[in-house]
Design an enzyme around this catalytic site. Structure first.
Site, PDB file in Angstrom:
ATOM      1  N   ARG A  32     -57.436  29.289 -15.051  1.00 14.94           N
ATOM      2  CA  ARG A  32     -58.934  29.006 -14.797  1.00 14.94           C
ATOM      3  C   ARG A  32     -59.862  30.172 -14.680  1.00 14.94           C
ATOM      4  O   ARG A  32     -60.914  30.246 -15.078  1.00 14.94           O
ATOM      5  CB  ARG A  32     -59.304  27.702 -13.874  1.00 14.94           C
ATOM      6  CG  ARG A  32     -58.924  28.415 -12.200  1.00 14.94           C
ATOM      7  CD  ARG A  32     -59.522  27.178 -11.286  1.00 14.94           C
ATOM      8  NE  ARG A  32     -59.307  27.690 -10.011  1.00 14.94           N
ATOM      9  CZ  ARG A  32     -59.934  27.550  -8.904  1.00 14.94           C
ATOM     10  NH1 ARG A  32     -61.024  26.804  -8.890  1.00 14.94           N
ATOM     11  NH2 ARG A  32     -59.783  27.939  -7.808  1.00 14.94           N
ATOM     12  N   LYS A  86     -40.870  15.278   0.564  1.00 16.32           N
ATOM     13  CA  LYS A  86     -40.420  16.515   1.278  1.00 16.32           C
ATOM     14  C   LYS A  86     -41.468  17.510   1.638  1.00 16.32           C
ATOM     15  O   LYS A  86     -41.016  18.100   2.766  1.00 16.32           O
ATOM     16  CB  LYS A  86     -39.167  17.065   0.389  1.00 16.32           C
ATOM     17  CG  LYS A  86     -39.630  17.434  -0.716  1.00 16.32           C
ATOM     18  CD  LYS A  86     -40.348  19.034  -1.036  1.00 16.32           C
ATOM     19  CE  LYS A  86     -40.718  19.486  -1.916  1.00 16.32           C
ATOM     20  NZ  LYS A  86     -41.416  20.585  -1.914  1.00 16.32           N
ATOM     21  N   VAL A 112     -51.714  26.492  -1.779  1.00 13.03           N
ATOM     22  CA  VAL A 112     -51.858  25.127  -1.527  1.00 13.03           C
ATOM     23  C   VAL A 112     -50.827  24.486  -0.955  1.00 13.03           C
ATOM     24  O   VAL A 112     -49.663  24.395  -1.299  1.00 13.03           O
ATOM     25  CB  VAL A 112     -52.578  24.524  -2.706  1.00 13.03           C
ATOM     26  CG1 VAL A 112     -52.622  23.019  -2.554  1.00 13.03           C
ATOM     27  CG2 VAL A 112     -53.746  25.105  -3.206  1.00 13.03           C
TER      28      VAL A 112
HETATM   29  N1  LIG Z   1     -44.554  27.254  -5.651  1.00 14.85           N
HETATM   30  C1  LIG Z   1     -43.409  27.092  -5.768  1.00 14.85           C
HETATM   31  O1  LIG Z   1     -42.480  27.591  -5.425  1.00 14.85           O
HETATM   32  C2  LIG Z   1     -43.311  25.486  -6.295  1.00 14.85           C
HETATM   33  C3  LIG Z   1     -44.593  24.699  -6.413  1.00 14.85           C
HETATM   34  N2  LIG Z   1     -44.701  23.604  -7.112  1.00 14.85           N
HETATM   35  C4  LIG Z   1     -45.867  22.857  -7.311  1.00 14.85           C
HETATM   36  O2  LIG Z   1     -46.513  23.333  -8.119  1.00 14.85           O
HETATM   37  C5  LIG Z   1     -47.762  22.870  -7.784  1.00 14.85           C
HETATM   38  C6  LIG Z   1     -48.789  24.246  -8.107  1.00 14.85           C
HETATM   39  O3  LIG Z   1     -48.511  24.738  -6.851  1.00 14.85           O
HETATM   40  P1  LIG Z   1     -48.436  26.595  -6.425  1.00 14.85           P
HETATM   41  O4  LIG Z   1     -48.180  27.223  -7.899  1.00 14.85           O
HETATM   42  O5  LIG Z   1     -47.180  26.637  -5.753  1.00 14.85           O
HETATM   43  O6  LIG Z   1     -49.922  26.802  -6.040  1.00 14.85           O
HETATM   44  P2  LIG Z   1     -50.320  28.003  -5.029  1.00 14.85           P
HETATM   45  O7  LIG Z   1     -50.436  27.734  -3.783  1.00 14.85           O
HETATM   46  O8  LIG Z   1     -49.500  29.199  -5.509  1.00 14.85           O
HETATM   47  O9  LIG Z   1     -51.687  28.442  -6.043  1.00 14.85           O
HETATM   48  C7  LIG Z   1     -52.630  27.737  -5.739  1.00 14.85           C
HETATM   49  C8  LIG Z   1     -53.266  27.071  -7.069  1.00 14.85           C
HETATM   50  O10 LIG Z   1     -54.238  25.982  -6.740  1.00 14.85           O
HETATM   51  C9  LIG Z   1     -55.305  26.400  -7.459  1.00 14.85           C
HETATM   52  N3  LIG Z   1     -56.676  26.052  -6.515  1.00 14.85           N
HETATM   53  C10 LIG Z   1     -56.728  26.323  -5.261  1.00 14.85           C
HETATM   54  N4  LIG Z   1     -57.880  25.745  -4.952  1.00 14.85           N
HETATM   55  C11 LIG Z   1     -58.300  25.083  -5.957  1.00 14.85           C
HETATM   56  C12 LIG Z   1     -59.748  24.586  -6.318  1.00 14.85           C
HETATM   57  N5  LIG Z   1     -60.748  24.270  -5.183  1.00 14.85           N
HETATM   58  N6  LIG Z   1     -60.001  24.198  -7.442  1.00 14.85           N
HETATM   59  C13 LIG Z   1     -59.007  24.316  -8.366  1.00 14.85           C
HETATM   60  N7  LIG Z   1     -57.803  24.949  -8.372  1.00 14.85           N
HETATM   61  C14 LIG Z   1     -57.699  25.258  -7.031  1.00 14.85           C
HETATM   62  C15 LIG Z   1     -55.449  27.849  -7.655  1.00 14.85           C
HETATM   63  O11 LIG Z   1     -56.082  28.493  -8.599  1.00 14.85           O
HETATM   64  P3  LIG Z   1     -56.860  29.939  -8.501  1.00 14.85           P
HETATM   65  O12 LIG Z   1     -55.826  30.928  -8.336  1.00 14.85           O
HETATM   66  O13 LIG Z   1     -57.439  29.981  -9.568  1.00 14.85           O
HETATM   67  O14 LIG Z   1     -57.731  29.779  -7.049  1.00 14.85           O
HETATM   68  C16 LIG Z   1     -53.835  28.403  -8.024  1.00 14.85           C
HETATM   69  O15 LIG Z   1     -53.704  28.068  -9.220  1.00 14.85           O
HETATM   70  C17 LIG Z   1     -47.804  22.182  -6.613  1.00 14.85           C
HETATM   71  O16 LIG Z   1     -47.828  20.740  -7.084  1.00 14.85           O
HETATM   72  C18 LIG Z   1     -46.632  22.565  -6.189  1.00 14.85           C
HETATM   73  O17 LIG Z   1     -46.105  21.482  -5.051  1.00 14.85           O
HETATM   74  C19 LIG Z   1     -43.252  22.985  -7.258  1.00 14.85           C
HETATM   75  C20 LIG Z   1     -42.126  23.779  -7.216  1.00 14.85           C
HETATM   76  C21 LIG Z   1     -42.114  25.041  -6.740  1.00 14.85           C
HETATM   77  O1  LIG Z   2     -41.227  22.433  -4.107  1.00 10.20           O
HETATM   78  C1  LIG Z   2     -40.880  23.799  -3.405  1.00 10.20           C
HETATM   79  C2  LIG Z   2     -39.817  24.350  -3.622  1.00 10.20           C
HETATM   80  O2  LIG Z   2     -38.690  23.488  -4.323  1.00 10.20           O
HETATM   81  C3  LIG Z   2     -42.113  24.391  -3.157  1.00 10.20           C
HETATM   82  O3  LIG Z   2     -42.245  24.138  -1.674  1.00 10.20           O
HETATM   83  P1  LIG Z   2     -43.785  24.631  -1.036  1.00 10.20           P
HETATM   84  O4  LIG Z   2     -44.945  24.230  -1.600  1.00 10.20           O
HETATM   85  O5  LIG Z   2     -43.702  24.177   0.356  1.00 10.20           O
HETATM   86  O6  LIG Z   2     -43.496  25.936  -1.257  1.00 10.20           O
END
Ligand SMILES: NC(=O)C1=CN([C@@H]2O[C@H](COP(=O)(O)OP(=O)(O)OC[C@H]3O[C@@H](n4cnc5c(N)ncnc54)[C@H](OP(=O)(O)O)[C@@H]3O)[C@@H](O)[C@H]2O)C=CC1
Ligand SMILES: O=C(CO)COP(=O)(O)O
Length: 335
Positions: free
Chosen positions: A38, A198, A286
């Site tokens: 974005r 979880k 997040v």
């Molecule tokens: N991180 C991991 O290891 C894993 C994550 N997941 C899942 O992946 C999904 C994405 O999480 P993850 O990549 O970890 O996120 P991060 O916490 O790394 O990053 C946050 C993301 O959310 C966006 N964001 C934050 N605030 C807003 C807002 N107000 N409006 C729109 N977008 C926003 C950010 O965009 P910007 O940077 O542009 O602000 C960024 O893309 C989640 O559902 C998580 O549970 C699943 C497996 C593993």
């Molecule tokens: O789903 C995840 C690992 O499998 C990531 O968990 P967190 O969002 O708590 O980092």
């Protein structure tokens, strides 16, 4: 010589998991990735330096394999798979101008471990309802896998769950690479709900650590949590499932114990006395468990399953009751 089959994959999201998935998916010779983020500043940076400036910034993205897009339609137009990796609370925004026809003939892969707030829907159900994507063309990516370990190329395992075995098996092949092994599974709802829940448990673990509880207490909490997840998932979708499989127990363990867990870290700050707002501002990432707590609690108002851990987290985050008091009461309910 046999040519590798060509898969065109769109990845939607700019955070840690999207960045890690772009890395994994661009490893296979036959995969071409279009990546939507974005932030225009991030797009410009990746085009110039081939690294995401704000998440997993050590990871190199080959411009030959990964095309970065500022317009979501450009990312998805030719894709046969669309991977969603934006936290559930924010996924509506990037997709809002799209129509069901934009998804026609494409498969959707949700990498999101969260629920759409207010409507309290799983992302897969929401995609079916909002964009008329047939459930058989949808799968989820689950399993214990932190983006930070993908960046370090540490051996990891993923589960690809779908109601359509062919869809799960196909995407499991596409996402398998040198350091990631993926297996298909037929239990879409069980896997997706367990992945959402979880996060609530990891939050509870973080809270108790922040309050000064130790490993002994956490082990009991995680064991009780597994039973709580099983009760909830069985009430919604009764069927035989092996809850000790890595898509369920494995993901619970890694999130509850890992130094990389966003949910655990968020909970830890709450346990140490931060307000929800202050913890969100400080973390810069997040914690899906914050939103999931409200959704799962609301769904359970109808189901009436015994969920002492989710109820405890709800009281702390949404009713403002002191974490020490709530955890003291929870102690009596664990076995
Ligand atoms: N991180 C991991 O290891 C894993 C994550 N997941 C899942 O992946 C999904 C994405 O999480 P993850 O990549 O970890 O996120 P991060 O916490 O790394 O990053 C946050 C993301 O959310 C966006 N964001 C934050 N605030 C807003 C807002 N107000 N409006 C729109 N977008 C926003 C950010 O965009 P910007 O940077 O542009 O602000 C960024 O893309 C989640 O559902 C998580 O549970 C699943 C497996 C593993
Ligand atoms: O789903 C995840 C690992 O499998 C990531 O968990 P967190 O969002 O708590 O980092």
């Amino acid at each position: 010589m046999k040519q590798p089959s060509l898969h065109k994959i769109a990845v939607i999201g700019g955070g840690s998991w999207a960045t890690a998935l772009v890395k994994i998916l661009s490893e296979q010779t036959g995969n071409q990735v279009r990546w939507w983020l974005r932030s225009q500043a991030d797009i410009d940076h990746i085009r110039a330096y081939h690294h995401n400036p704000r998440y997993l910034s050590d990871v190199f993205h080959s411009p030959k394999k990964v095309k970065v897009c500022g317009k979501i339609k450009d990312a998805i137009r030719d894709a046969n798979y669309i991977v969603l990796a934006v936290p559930a609370a924010y996924i509506e925004e990037p997709l809002q101008k799209l129509k069901p026809a934009d998804f026609s003939g494409k498969r959707i892969v949700s990498a999101i471990k969260g629920m759409i707030p207010e409507v309290n829907l799983l992302v897969t159900d929401w995609m079916e309802e909002r964009f008329e994507v047939p459930l058989g063309d949808i799968c989820v990516i689950a399993g214990p896998c932190h983006a930070e370990e993908v960046a370090l190329e540490k051996q990891s395992y993923l589960t690809i769950a779908s109601t359509n075995p062919e869809c799960a098996a196909d995407f499991a092949k596409i996402i398998t690479c040198r350091y990631v092994t993926a297996h298909p599974l037929a239990d879409l709802y069980g896997v997706e709900y367990a992945a959402v829940m979880k996060n609530i448990v990891a939050l509870a673990c973080g809270i108790t650590y922040g309050l000064g509880y130790g490993d002994n207490f956490q082990a009991v909490m995680v064991s009780n949590a597994m039973q709580e997840i099983r009760r909830f998932v069985t009430a919604l979708d009764p069927r035989e499932r092996e809850m000790s499989a890595s898509a369920y127990l494995g993901d619970l363990l890694v999130t509850a114990y890992s130094q990389f867990s966003r949910n655990r870290l968020f909970g830890n700050m709450i346990g140490r006395g931060y307000s929800v707002k202050a913890a969100q501002v400080e973390m810069k990432m997040v914690a899906e468990g914050y939103f999931a707590t409200k959704s799962i609690h609301a769904i359970n108002q109808q189901l009436g399953v015994s969920m002492p851990i989710t109820d405890a987290v709800y009281r702390i985050l949404y009713e403002g009751i002191a974490p020490g008091l709530v955890m003291n009461e929870l102690k009596a309910q664990l076995r």
